[in-house]
Design a protein around this motif. Sequence first.
Motif, PDB file in Angstrom:
ATOM      1  N   LYS A  41       0.803  -1.189  -0.028  1.00 18.21           N
ATOM      2  CA  LYS A  41      -0.143   0.052  -0.042  1.00 18.21           C
ATOM      3  C   LYS A  41       0.930   1.104   0.001  1.00 18.21           C
ATOM      4  CE  LYS A  41      -3.834  -1.910   2.211  1.00 18.21           C
ATOM      5  NZ  LYS A  41      -4.699  -2.006   3.430  1.00 18.21           N
ATOM      6  N   ALA A  42       2.033   1.137   0.679  1.00 18.52           N
ATOM      7  CA  ALA A  42       2.767   2.438   0.856  1.00 18.52           C
ATOM      8  C   ALA A  42       3.544   2.594  -0.369  1.00 18.52           C
ATOM      9  CB  ALA A  42       3.781   2.288   2.149  1.00 18.52           C
ATOM     10  N   GLY A  43       3.795   1.564  -1.194  1.00 15.17           N
ATOM     11  CA  GLY A  43       4.575   1.671  -2.223  1.00 15.17           C
ATOM     12  C   GLY A  43       3.536   2.202  -3.355  1.00 15.17           C
ATOM     13  N   ALA A  44       2.314   1.737  -3.538  1.00 14.78           N
ATOM     14  CA  ALA A  44       1.457   2.150  -4.404  1.00 14.78           C
ATOM     15  C   ALA A  44       1.077   3.588  -4.350  1.00 14.78           C
ATOM     16  CB  ALA A  44       0.257   1.199  -4.374  1.00 14.78           C
ATOM     17  N   LEU A  45       0.921   4.101  -2.787  1.00 13.26           N
ATOM     18  CA  LEU A  45       0.579   5.460  -2.541  1.00 13.26           C
ATOM     19  C   LEU A  45       1.985   6.464  -3.108  1.00 13.26           C
ATOM     20  CD1 LEU A  45      -1.521   7.209  -1.440  1.00 13.26           C
ATOM     21  CD2 LEU A  45      -0.424   7.023   0.892  1.00 13.26           C
ATOM     22  N   ALA A  46       3.082   6.097  -2.711  1.00 11.55           N
ATOM     23  CA  ALA A  46       4.134   6.963  -3.035  1.00 11.55           C
ATOM     24  C   ALA A  46       4.298   7.025  -4.494  1.00 11.55           C
ATOM     25  CB  ALA A  46       5.475   5.993  -2.497  1.00 11.55           C
TER      26      ALA A  46
ATOM     27  N   LEU B 297       1.164   9.254  -5.776  1.00 10.79           N
ATOM     28  CA  LEU B 297       1.295  10.890  -5.496  1.00 10.79           C
ATOM     29  C   LEU B 297       2.814  11.116  -5.827  1.00 10.79           C
ATOM     30  CD1 LEU B 297       0.019  10.503  -1.841  1.00 10.79           C
ATOM     31  CD2 LEU B 297      -1.239  11.355  -3.984  1.00 10.79           C
ATOM     32  N   GLY B 298       3.863  10.532  -6.107  1.00 14.94           N
ATOM     33  CA  GLY B 298       5.218  11.119  -6.377  1.00 14.94           C
ATOM     34  C   GLY B 298       5.886  11.541  -5.065  1.00 14.94           C
ATOM     35  N   ILE B 299       5.736  10.859  -3.934  1.00 17.37           N
ATOM     36  CA  ILE B 299       6.344  11.126  -2.867  1.00 17.37           C
ATOM     37  C   ILE B 299       7.133  10.148  -2.262  1.00 17.37           C
ATOM     38  CG2 ILE B 299       4.274  12.647  -1.948  1.00 17.37           C
ATOM     39  CD1 ILE B 299       3.396  10.557  -0.172  1.00 17.37           C
ATOM     40  N   ASP B 300       7.891  10.482  -1.400  1.00 11.28           N
ATOM     41  CA  ASP B 300       8.916   9.573  -0.699  1.00 11.28           C
ATOM     42  C   ASP B 300       8.291   8.429  -0.025  1.00 11.28           C
ATOM     43  OD1 ASP B 300      12.037   9.358   0.079  1.00 11.28           O
ATOM     44  OD2 ASP B 300      10.903   8.947   1.902  1.00 11.28           O
ATOM     45  N   ARG B 301       8.852   7.195   0.033  1.00 16.48           N
ATOM     46  CA  ARG B 301       8.082   6.021   0.670  1.00 16.48           C
ATOM     47  C   ARG B 301       7.837   6.249   1.995  1.00 16.48           C
ATOM     48  NH1 ARG B 301       7.440   1.081  -1.456  1.00 16.48           N
ATOM     49  NH2 ARG B 301       7.165  -0.708   0.263  1.00 16.48           N
ATOM     50  N   VAL B 302       8.725   6.986   2.884  1.00 18.48           N
ATOM     51  CA  VAL B 302       8.651   6.993   4.295  1.00 18.48           C
ATOM     52  C   VAL B 302       7.437   7.805   4.418  1.00 18.48           C
ATOM     53  CG1 VAL B 302       9.725   8.193   6.242  1.00 18.48           C
ATOM     54  CG2 VAL B 302      11.162   6.818   4.784  1.00 18.48           C
ATOM     55  N   LEU B 303       6.997   9.081   3.670  1.00 14.67           N
ATOM     56  CA  LEU B 303       6.036   9.823   3.874  1.00 14.67           C
ATOM     57  C   LEU B 303       4.763   8.768   3.470  1.00 14.67           C
ATOM     58  CD1 LEU B 303       4.407  12.269   4.411  1.00 14.67           C
ATOM     59  CD2 LEU B 303       5.185  12.935   2.077  1.00 14.67           C
ATOM     60  N   ALA B 304       4.756   8.252   2.571  1.00 14.79           N
ATOM     61  CA  ALA B 304       3.682   7.256   2.162  1.00 14.79           C
ATOM     62  C   ALA B 304       3.425   6.210   3.388  1.00 14.79           C
ATOM     63  CB  ALA B 304       4.029   6.520   0.772  1.00 14.79           C
ATOM     64  N   GLU B 305       4.433   5.622   3.875  1.00 12.90           N
ATOM     65  CA  GLU B 305       4.216   4.936   5.070  1.00 12.90           C
ATOM     66  C   GLU B 305       3.250   5.681   6.223  1.00 12.90           C
ATOM     67  OE1 GLU B 305       7.944   3.182   6.097  1.00 12.90           O
ATOM     68  OE2 GLU B 305       8.309   1.846   4.337  1.00 12.90           O
ATOM     69  N   LEU B 306       3.774   6.565   6.469  1.00 17.23           N
ATOM     70  CA  LEU B 306       3.280   7.553   7.484  1.00 17.23           C
ATOM     71  C   LEU B 306       1.652   7.667   7.105  1.00 17.23           C
ATOM     72  CD1 LEU B 306       5.955  10.202   8.159  1.00 17.23           C
ATOM     73  CD2 LEU B 306       5.338   8.089   9.834  1.00 17.23           C
ATOM     74  N   LEU B 307       1.310   7.868   6.010  1.00 17.17           N
ATOM     75  CA  LEU B 307       0.090   8.298   5.435  1.00 17.17           C
ATOM     76  C   LEU B 307      -0.783   6.952   5.597  1.00 17.17           C
ATOM     77  CD1 LEU B 307       0.662  10.741   2.452  1.00 17.17           C
ATOM     78  CD2 LEU B 307      -0.139  11.389   4.720  1.00 17.17           C
ATOM     79  N   VAL B 308      -0.443   5.765   5.190  1.00 16.59           N
ATOM     80  CA  VAL B 308      -0.915   4.880   5.259  1.00 16.59           C
ATOM     81  C   VAL B 308      -1.264   4.366   6.612  1.00 16.59           C
ATOM     82  CG1 VAL B 308      -0.645   2.229   4.938  1.00 16.59           C
ATOM     83  CG2 VAL B 308      -0.210   3.673   3.040  1.00 16.59           C
ATOM     84  N   LYS B 309      -0.427   4.668   7.711  1.00 15.75           N
ATOM     85  CA  LYS B 309      -0.580   4.316   8.871  1.00 15.75           C
ATOM     86  C   LYS B 309      -1.543   5.359   9.478  1.00 15.75           C
ATOM     87  CE  LYS B 309       3.905   2.941  10.664  1.00 15.75           C
ATOM     88  NZ  LYS B 309       5.128   3.007  11.605  1.00 15.75           N
TER      89      LYS B 309
END
Length: 122
Positions: A17-22, A25-37
């Motif tokens: 999910k984090a990889g797909a969101l990153a 959105l064209g964002i860093d994976r760490v930010l995507a992980e925070l958003l998924v959380k």
Amino acid sequence: MLKERKWIIKEAADPAKAGALAAELGIDRVLAELLVKRGVETFEQARSFFRPSLDDLHDPFLMTDMDAAVERVRKAVTKGPWSIPSCGVLRSRSTITSRTDMTRGTASPTKASTGPRTTVSP
């Protein structure tokens, strides 16, 4: 007495999910992980998270005693700015500032400082 607190560490975000969101959105994976959380998993959810509308807000009157707070502010507005409760904070700041200045030797004990201060280095 301090209350003992316990840290609750959340599970790691789903990597897929984090990889797909990153990627979406064209964002860093760490930010995507925070958003998924936080439950943000799609472009639309991310847009709503970063650019919320007033329709997304909860009714503030669901908070306890909000009606009393609103009435207090209304009374303060009709009486003038010095009746607003925060003015006590300003007076406290002025007193603390002047006492601090007195200990540094930068203010007269008879005159409170309410504006920017200039200090003299020894």
